[in-house]
Design an enzyme around this catalytic site. Sequence first.
Site, mmCIF file in Angstrom:
data_model
loop_
_atom_site.group_PDB
_atom_site.id
_atom_site.type_symbol
_atom_site.label_atom_id
_atom_site.label_comp_id
_atom_site.label_asym_id
_atom_site.label_seq_id
_atom_site.Cartn_x
_atom_site.Cartn_y
_atom_site.Cartn_z
ATOM 1 N N THR A 23 0.857 -1.184 0.000
ATOM 2 C CA THR A 23 0.000 0.000 0.000
ATOM 3 C C THR A 23 0.899 1.241 0.000
ATOM 4 O OG1 THR A 23 -2.038 0.959 0.885
ATOM 5 C CG2 THR A 23 -0.403 0.316 2.510
ATOM 6 N N CYS A 29 -3.021 7.295 8.259
ATOM 7 C CA CYS A 29 -3.623 5.971 8.117
ATOM 8 C C CYS A 29 -2.649 4.919 8.646
ATOM 9 C CB CYS A 29 -3.915 5.661 6.656
ATOM 10 S SG CYS A 29 -5.060 6.805 5.879
ATOM 11 N N HIS A 46 -5.712 -1.124 4.950
ATOM 12 C CA HIS A 46 -5.259 0.278 4.987
ATOM 13 C C HIS A 46 -6.385 1.063 5.664
ATOM 14 C CE1 HIS A 46 -3.376 3.861 2.596
ATOM 15 N NE2 HIS A 46 -4.174 4.348 3.534
#
Lengths: 162, 210
Positions: A23, A29, A46
Amino acid sequence: MSEIIKVGIADINIVSPPNTIRTTGLGSCVGVILFDQVKKIAGMAHIMLPDSSLSKTPTLNEGKYADTAIKSLYDMLIKSGANGKGLKAKIAGGAQMFKFTSGSEMMRIGPRNVERVKEELSSLKIPLLASDVGGSSGRTIEFNPENTVLTIKTVNAGTKVI
Amino acid sequence: MDFLKIQPIHLDVLREIGNIGAGHAATALSTMLNKAVDMKVPSVNVISFEEISEMVGGAENVVASVFLRIVGDAPGCMFFMLPVEQAEQLLEDLLVGQTVNLSSGDESDIALSALQEVGNILSGSYLTSFSDFTGLNLQPSVPATSIDMAGAILSFGLFEISAVSDYAIVIDTAFTDIERQDEVKGHFFLLPDPLSFSKIFHALGVPLDE
């Protein structure tokens, strides 16, 4: 031929060798990886926000919240043949991209995400083997289910593996 | 906030906000640099979180950014974002005689402070005209700067929105140097909070159908 499986924002996916999973652009995040080292199967979420109680939408996007994303990643891995008791975790992210003098709650979203992820992992009795959280750098992470190495790239602080 | 209620007229109104706001900011930038700065027609899009990063070259692309929160009647987030080389060029034009390096990780305090000030002036003029145009009371927070991955930076502006939706309305205006039209100097992103839209539309006389 190995492939890189991509995980978008608020997304969940699973992987097995020879493929890897990745990711990009994690800020506040948090990227959560659960893996079964014996069965060589892993998954990544995520997450953006700490808790699904924050949701104001009619349909819940499970991948967006720490609590629901980790549960649903766990279920996906069990369905794909992972051993629930053998699952372990690694996490990265939860940075504070901007520093403000006003300590509003929104600005603390990174640390809150990390706290909630840790709570959720401990309630599912999943050991957290390694983490690279906090700071003020964005991260791109890639996990290899073959050797369970998580590679973390940053712009300002180089690359490291955990 | 129900995106289905949005009509073309509403997108036009938002585009006009981008037009007027960025127009004033471009003038301010042009005055600061003492050269002509052009701007493109603003685009207003309802897009997914992934697509916002694509607008600035992908989530991993390194950008220089100034971020501020808008507080007041219609809260939201504003970003001024530009490629690192463009930011260096811009600061070298301002800090005459200095070489500016933003990408090394040991960038000078004066360069970061200048970047923050540029962002402050530009977003201030954007916001003032947005406020004048709508009659809404809007104030900027103290700006913050970051040089990092675009995705990591932009996601910061999505928290208010992300609890409500998987999509955001983004008002994007790109700047170009008048001599090099193809080269984009920077982007202004205005991301109103979900609850702010009805206030903006109401203030401009095009309320959403309830």
